[in-house]
Scaffold this motif. Structure first.
Motif, PDB file in Angstrom:
ATOM      1  N   ILE A  52       0.917  -1.158   0.028  1.00  0.00           N
ATOM      2  CA  ILE A  52       0.209   0.105  -0.061  1.00  0.00           C
ATOM      3  C   ILE A  52       0.963   1.166   0.016  1.00  0.00           C
ATOM      4  O   ILE A  52       1.916   1.392   0.627  1.00  0.00           O
ATOM      5  N   ASN A  53       0.705   2.125  -0.899  1.00  0.00           N
ATOM      6  CA  ASN A  53       1.820   3.267  -1.289  1.00  0.00           C
ATOM      7  C   ASN A  53       1.151   4.512  -1.152  1.00  0.00           C
ATOM      8  O   ASN A  53       1.204   5.310  -2.098  1.00  0.00           O
ATOM      9  N   ARG A  54       0.528   4.831  -0.055  1.00  0.00           N
ATOM     10  CA  ARG A  54       0.079   6.306   0.318  1.00  0.00           C
ATOM     11  C   ARG A  54       0.723   6.689   1.831  1.00  0.00           C
ATOM     12  O   ARG A  54      -0.139   6.894   2.614  1.00  0.00           O
ATOM     13  N   PRO A  55       2.029   6.832   1.767  1.00  0.00           N
ATOM     14  CA  PRO A  55       2.553   7.053   3.228  1.00  0.00           C
ATOM     15  C   PRO A  55       2.292   8.351   3.885  1.00  0.00           C
ATOM     16  O   PRO A  55       2.188   8.332   5.065  1.00  0.00           O
ATOM     17  N   ASP A  56       2.058   9.168   2.906  1.00  0.00           N
ATOM     18  CA  ASP A  56       1.879  10.578   3.375  1.00  0.00           C
ATOM     19  C   ASP A  56       0.428  10.635   4.136  1.00  0.00           C
ATOM     20  O   ASP A  56       0.082  11.593   4.783  1.00  0.00           O
ATOM     21  N   LYS A  57      -0.444   9.705   3.757  1.00  0.00           N
ATOM     22  CA  LYS A  57      -1.957   9.598   4.119  1.00  0.00           C
ATOM     23  C   LYS A  57      -1.822   8.463   5.286  1.00  0.00           C
ATOM     24  O   LYS A  57      -3.156   8.040   5.309  1.00  0.00           O
ATOM     25  N   ALA A  58      -0.907   8.051   5.693  1.00  0.00           N
ATOM     26  CA  ALA A  58      -0.946   6.787   6.559  1.00  0.00           C
ATOM     27  C   ALA A  58      -1.683   5.605   5.982  1.00  0.00           C
ATOM     28  O   ALA A  58      -2.144   4.399   6.438  1.00  0.00           O
ATOM     29  N   ASN A  59      -1.567   5.473   4.526  1.00  0.00           N
ATOM     30  CA  ASN A  59      -1.983   4.385   3.734  1.00  0.00           C
ATOM     31  C   ASN A  59      -3.454   4.259   3.834  1.00  0.00           C
ATOM     32  O   ASN A  59      -3.969   3.189   3.749  1.00  0.00           O
ATOM     33  N   ALA A  60      -4.210   5.373   4.197  1.00  0.00           N
ATOM     34  CA  ALA A  60      -5.501   5.407   3.999  1.00  0.00           C
ATOM     35  C   ALA A  60      -5.994   4.729   2.928  1.00  0.00           C
ATOM     36  O   ALA A  60      -5.445   5.185   1.764  1.00  0.00           O
ATOM     37  N   MET A  61      -7.268   4.157   2.754  1.00  0.00           N
ATOM     38  CA  MET A  61      -7.877   3.399   1.541  1.00  0.00           C
ATOM     39  C   MET A  61      -8.620   4.376   0.762  1.00  0.00           C
ATOM     40  O   MET A  61      -9.626   4.323   1.474  1.00  0.00           O
ATOM     41  N   ASN A  62      -8.090   5.061  -0.172  1.00  0.00           N
ATOM     42  CA  ASN A  62      -9.153   6.015  -1.024  1.00  0.00           C
ATOM     43  C   ASN A  62      -9.884   5.134  -2.005  1.00  0.00           C
ATOM     44  O   ASN A  62      -9.872   3.958  -2.224  1.00  0.00           O
ATOM     45  N   ALA A  63     -10.333   6.031  -2.782  1.00  0.00           N
ATOM     46  CA  ALA A  63     -11.130   5.327  -4.054  1.00  0.00           C
ATOM     47  C   ALA A  63     -10.269   4.456  -4.919  1.00  0.00           C
ATOM     48  O   ALA A  63     -10.883   3.395  -5.427  1.00  0.00           O
ATOM     49  N   ALA A  64      -9.221   4.963  -5.054  1.00  0.00           N
ATOM     50  CA  ALA A  64      -8.260   3.975  -6.138  1.00  0.00           C
ATOM     51  C   ALA A  64      -7.948   2.778  -5.233  1.00  0.00           C
ATOM     52  O   ALA A  64      -7.889   1.755  -5.980  1.00  0.00           O
ATOM     53  N   PHE A  65      -7.761   2.650  -4.173  1.00  0.00           N
ATOM     54  CA  PHE A  65      -7.395   1.391  -3.299  1.00  0.00           C
ATOM     55  C   PHE A  65      -8.255   0.505  -3.643  1.00  0.00           C
ATOM     56  O   PHE A  65      -7.949  -0.672  -4.061  1.00  0.00           O
ATOM     57  N   TRP A  66      -9.695   0.851  -3.607  1.00  0.00           N
ATOM     58  CA  TRP A  66     -10.644  -0.417  -3.571  1.00  0.00           C
ATOM     59  C   TRP A  66     -10.794  -0.811  -5.107  1.00  0.00           C
ATOM     60  O   TRP A  66     -11.231  -2.206  -5.096  1.00  0.00           O
ATOM     61  N   SER A  67     -10.633  -0.199  -6.067  1.00  0.00           N
ATOM     62  CA  SER A  67     -10.702  -0.668  -7.314  1.00  0.00           C
ATOM     63  C   SER A  67      -9.302  -1.519  -7.814  1.00  0.00           C
ATOM     64  O   SER A  67      -9.273  -2.463  -8.512  1.00  0.00           O
ATOM     65  N   GLU A  68      -8.234  -0.764  -7.375  1.00  0.00           N
ATOM     66  CA  GLU A  68      -6.976  -1.381  -7.849  1.00  0.00           C
ATOM     67  C   GLU A  68      -6.720  -2.683  -7.200  1.00  0.00           C
ATOM     68  O   GLU A  68      -5.849  -3.715  -7.796  1.00  0.00           O
ATOM     69  N   ILE A  69      -7.027  -3.026  -5.683  1.00  0.00           N
ATOM     70  CA  ILE A  69      -6.835  -4.024  -5.102  1.00  0.00           C
ATOM     71  C   ILE A  69      -7.308  -5.551  -5.926  1.00  0.00           C
ATOM     72  O   ILE A  69      -6.845  -6.505  -6.028  1.00  0.00           O
TER      73      ILE A  69
END
Length: 270
Positions: A20-37
């Motif tokens: 998970i590569n959003r370190p500046d946001k503590a790897n919070a799960m944004n919209a892209a996260f849910w589709s990309e996974i």
């Protein structure tokens, strides 16, 4: 390999490392996260060269859970009609559930390497993994209750098969923190390591062990264990008999037996 906005994905020596590569946001799960996974785990499932998977988080934390900006965006789309709001919310929840179902249903073993925060939606994610390991700084919490809601993406459905029912209820009702030592004691994680680098090295070593086995044997073992979550023992015995009627004819069995007798390390095809 496809580039992702919420993840970094690498394949080395039959092991897919999904970070998970959003370190500046503590790897919070944004919209892209849910589709990309979903796309990532479809690729993992379809790629024979992948034999084991590691999920980790970049930066200081594994993940702080669902991005609050995403929740605000969902709320902003609701109107005044309760029935239509309910239908829209249900679609969103089911779509998010499918993201972690993709992890759970992956044919390859998935190992979670957890450091720092593992909160809310991150608990849903690691609950869908085969095994969980953490560093000594890891902190876990089922935080949905503090947001005025019940966890709805898998925690309450999968954790009862990982930790005891009474303890799960305590954690889900109170939202209290669990440190690394308690996480190991209650069976949430298999092992605790001193710091994140040691954690990743150890999980990588375990993944390498798995990747060195017959991929057909590992896939079959995972399929049988997953099947037994929802079936009786006699159903499971019947299923594995049918499964192995085919799989015992694989070349992998001959290779494994020959290697055992000669005390050599076997090499299996993808």
């Amino acid at each position: 390999m496809t580039e992702y906005s919420a993840f970094k994905v690498e394949l080395t020596d039959h092991i897919a490392h999904v970070q998970i590569n959003r370190p500046d946001k503590a790897n919070a799960m944004n919209a892209a996260f849910w589709s990309e996974i979903v796309d990532i785990f479809q690729w993992i499932d379809d790629t024979d060269a992948v034999r084991a998977v590691i999920i980790s988080g970049a930066g200081k934390h594994f993940s702080a859970g669902i991005d609050l900006a995403l929740l605000a965006s969902v709320a902003s789309e609701l109107g005044n009609d309760v029935g239509r709001n309910a239908r829209q919310l249900r679609r969103t929840i089911v779509r998010m559930q499918a993201s972690f179902n993709a992890v759970d249903q992956c044919r390859k073993p998935v190992l979670a390497a957890i450091h720092g925060y593992c909160i809310g939606g991150a608990i849903d994610l690691v609950s869908a993994c085969d095994m969980r390991y953490c560093s000594s700084d890891a902190q876990f919490a089922i935080k949905e209750v503090d947001m005025g809601m019940a966890a709805d993406v898998g925690t309450l459905q999968r954790l009862p098969r990982i930790i005891s029912d009474g303890l799960l209820r305590e954690l889900a009702y109170t939202g209290r923190w669990v440190d690394a030592a308690e996480a190991q004691r209650i069976g949430l994680v298999n092992q605790v390591y001193a710091e994140p680098h040691a954690l990743l090295d150890a999980v990588l070593a375990i993944a390498h062990q798995i990747a060195g086995k017959s991929p057909l044997a590992v896939t079959g073992t995972k399929a049988m264990l997953s099947y037994m979550r929802d079936h009786r023992i006699d159903d499971g015995l019947d299923y594995v008999a049918t499964w192995n009627a085919a799989m015992l004819q694989s070349e992998d069995l001959r290779i494994a037996m020959a290697a055992h007798l000669s005390k050599k390390t076997p090499t299996f095809a993808d």
